[in-house]
Design a protein around this motif. Structure first.
Motif, mmCIF file in Angstrom:
data_model
loop_
_atom_site.group_PDB
_atom_site.id
_atom_site.type_symbol
_atom_site.label_atom_id
_atom_site.label_comp_id
_atom_site.label_asym_id
_atom_site.label_seq_id
_atom_site.Cartn_x
_atom_site.Cartn_y
_atom_site.Cartn_z
ATOM 1 N N ARG A 179 -2.707 -0.031 5.907
ATOM 2 C CA ARG A 179 -2.697 -0.369 4.659
ATOM 3 C C ARG A 179 -3.390 -1.750 4.396
ATOM 4 O O ARG A 179 -3.482 -2.453 5.187
ATOM 5 N N ARG B 74 5.536 -12.549 11.030
ATOM 6 C CA ARG B 74 5.737 -12.786 9.484
ATOM 7 C C ARG B 74 4.660 -13.120 8.610
ATOM 8 O O ARG B 74 3.611 -13.764 9.069
ATOM 9 N N TRP C 289 -1.067 -2.619 -3.022
ATOM 10 C CA TRP C 289 -1.405 -1.830 -1.655
ATOM 11 C C TRP C 289 -2.374 -0.952 -2.022
ATOM 12 O O TRP C 289 -2.411 -0.577 -3.059
ATOM 13 N N ASP D 20 7.678 -10.288 2.592
ATOM 14 C CA ASP D 20 7.870 -9.110 3.324
ATOM 15 C C ASP D 20 6.529 -8.239 3.745
ATOM 16 O O ASP D 20 6.039 -7.801 2.724
ATOM 17 N N PRO D 21 6.448 -8.265 5.177
ATOM 18 C CA PRO D 21 5.089 -7.604 5.308
ATOM 19 C C PRO D 21 5.011 -5.956 4.992
ATOM 20 O O PRO D 21 4.142 -5.379 5.153
ATOM 21 N N THR D 22 6.338 -5.464 4.922
ATOM 22 C CA THR D 22 6.237 -3.858 4.843
ATOM 23 C C THR D 22 6.226 -3.432 3.150
ATOM 24 O O THR D 22 5.824 -2.771 3.051
ATOM 25 N N THR D 23 6.488 -4.581 2.322
ATOM 26 C CA THR D 23 6.636 -4.076 0.877
ATOM 27 C C THR D 23 5.714 -5.035 -0.074
ATOM 28 O O THR D 23 5.395 -4.520 -1.105
ATOM 29 N N ILE E 33 -2.617 -4.686 6.988
ATOM 30 C CA ILE E 33 -1.536 -4.840 7.769
ATOM 31 C C ILE E 33 -1.117 -3.464 8.284
ATOM 32 O O ILE E 33 -0.705 -2.482 7.208
ATOM 33 N N GLY E 34 -1.107 -2.858 9.257
ATOM 34 C CA GLY E 34 -1.035 -1.454 9.831
ATOM 35 C C GLY E 34 -2.168 -0.711 9.090
ATOM 36 O O GLY E 34 -3.311 -0.869 9.524
ATOM 37 N N LYS F 131 -4.270 2.250 0.289
ATOM 38 C CA LYS F 131 -4.724 3.021 1.725
ATOM 39 C C LYS F 131 -6.087 2.728 2.284
ATOM 40 O O LYS F 131 -6.520 2.695 3.347
#
Length: 483
Positions: free
Chosen positions: A79, A146, A103, A164-167, A76-77, A105
């Motif tokens: 990461r 989502r 997560w 949550d795709p950011t956390t 995702i992005g 990197k």
């Protein structure tokens, strides 16, 4: 992934002996394959996983903390999000499970950036409810952005939650939803306006006696209801077959999808048992086709002696040599003597014509197929040449000879008198989602990078060349007619 089975007891010439990958592809419950810095990774139950430089030969080397079972991974992005079941499925007893995310990197354990964050619990089961928190998979909806997770096993329902795709944390206020039963190791994918729920049905962890197979239902909404091709809801145990036992492997489970290019997709799984590798659980990668709106696994291309025919018109790839007629005593069709005994006319043989061919390089063309020696190709894998995601490189020679198809420096085609194993004589053969094939030289003459663009291309009905791949054009597509 069921750990205790007692809960469930109340096409032609093959030149490859195994359906699994080469190297040491031993894994159970593999994650969807992830690409990181030019290498492929998949994680399995127990904390480790496999890594491959080319997607064909696999070795141990992927690392993941936390142990547990049946992980999944998604980029995702910039990461990588990893999700896994800490317990459950009867693992170490009981069905009280926890699902966690973390997560990183990079997936390369040798990188200075390799560091997993502390795991975050996103779902659990208490061992008494009608669900088992194990076998999670990640799905990032390409239409909304989502992030969804499915999880569960045969010991209860399959559930859907949102993260949550950011956390990587559970969305605040999200309530789990039951979407299927009678399956496990589920995975969500999206294709052409539909959401597809793939689940593993049958029994696992019993080697050559495992009955695992992968089924699918679909829905217009990510939250379901998911139904199969005859309208059976997956909440009632429905599901259309995607892949079952085949050849010398059985028990496919833990579906993962990888889109290589437009119209080029593969599915990954483990086979519970490879009959040619002591019945071990191994990584399998197969072409993924789409037929009438449904995904189906295809057999990996196995080679053999065959005609190579363009999708453009159906003409066959052949040596550009003079056509040699077959001797035949002619009869006028209006004066056939029915009392005359019938005679069998033999096929034209290589020895009948090879002395008429030039000795050096011979170009190729396409023409009507006539069962002639200059139109028959023997296609075999080259073990020492490596491979790509899902297959080995092949050589293509005129049957009965060592005359090999080769790419030229000016992006044209020729045949050379002897196969030498040079990269421009090695061919990547991938089945497309519509069932046809693309054929690509491993490397163009004089180029250092692997070729990922130029394919065997029908520039006109009789003119094969090399050109950029275009899934929307039949010029890029070929078929094989086994002889």
């Amino acid at each position: 992934m069921k750990r205790y089975l007692f809960y469930l007891t109340v096409f032609g010439l093959s030149v490859l002996t195994s359906e699994a990958q080469t190297g040491n592809p031993y894994i159970h419950d593999p994650s969807t394959i992830a690409l990181c810095d030019g290498r492929y990774y998949t994680f399995g139950t127990g904390g480790g996983g496999l890594v491959s430089a080319d997607g064909w030969s696999w070795q141990s080397g992927a690392e993941r903390p936390g142990g547990g079972a049946a992980p999944d991974v998604l980029k995702i992005g910039d990461r990588y999000l990893v999700i896994y079941g800490a317990t459950g499925g009867g693992l170490f007893g009981g069905h009280n499970g926890r699902i966690l995310t973390m997560w990183n990197k990079t997936l390369d354990p040798k990188s200075p950036d390799f560091h997993f964050t502390e795991p975050i619990e996103v779902a659990s089961s208490d061992g008494m409810e009608d669900c088992d928190a194990i076998d999670p998979s990640l799905f990032l909806d390409p239409t909304t952005g989502r992030l969804w997770v499915t999880y569960g096993t045969y010991f209860g329902s399959i559930r859907l939650i949102e993260l949550d795709p950011t956390t990587g944390k559970r969305m605040k206020g999200n309530v789990e939803k039951d979407i299927a039963i009678d399956c496990e190791a589920t995975d969500l994918i999206w294709h052409d306006g539909w959401y597809y729920l793939l689940g593993t049905h049958g029994t696992c962890c019993d080697g050559v006696n495992s009955t695992y197979n992968i089924v699918v239902g679909r829905s217009r909404s990510v939250e379901g209801p998911y139904v199969d091709n005859v309208g059976r809801p997956m909440l009632n145990g429905g599901g259309r077959m995607v892949i079952a036992a085949t050849d010398r492997v059985c028990g496919p489970g833990h579906f993962g999808r990888t889109v290589i290019d437009e119209g080029v997709e593969v599915m990954s799984c483990h086979f519970e048992a490879d009959f040619d590798r002591s019945g071990r659980s191994v990584l399998g990668i197969r072409p993924l086709l789409w037929r009438n709106g449904w995904p189906v696994a295809a057999q990996r291309f196995k080679g053999g002696t065959m005609a190579v025919q363009s999708e453009r018109r159906g003409y066959s790839l052949e040596l550009a040599v003079d056509f040699v007629r077959i001797p035949q005593e002619r009869e006028r069709f209006w004066q056939i003597d029915l009392t005359k005994p019938l005679e069998q006319i033999p096929n034209q043989s290589l020895s009948d014509v090879i002395q008429t061919w030039p000795e050096g390089n011979i170009p190729v063309r396409c023409s009507d197929y006539m069962c002639r020696p200059h139109q028959l190709w023997t296609i075999t894998p080259v073990a020492e040449a490596g491979g790509y995601l899902g297959g080995p490189y092949y050589k293509m020679v005129i049957a009965g000879t060592n005359r090999a198809l080769a790419a030229t420096a000016d992006k044209e085609l020729t045949t050379v008198p002897q196969f030498t194993g040079a990269d421009e004589q090695l061919w990547r053969i991938e089945q497309l989602t519509d069932g046809t094939y693309r054929i690509m030289p491993k490397r163009l003459s004089g180029e250092t990078a692997l070729n990922t663009c130029y394919v065997l291309y029908s520039a006109a009905d009789s003119t094969p060349t090399l050109a950029e791949y275009d899934y929307k054009s039949d010029n890029s597509k070929w078929n094989f007619e086994r002889q």
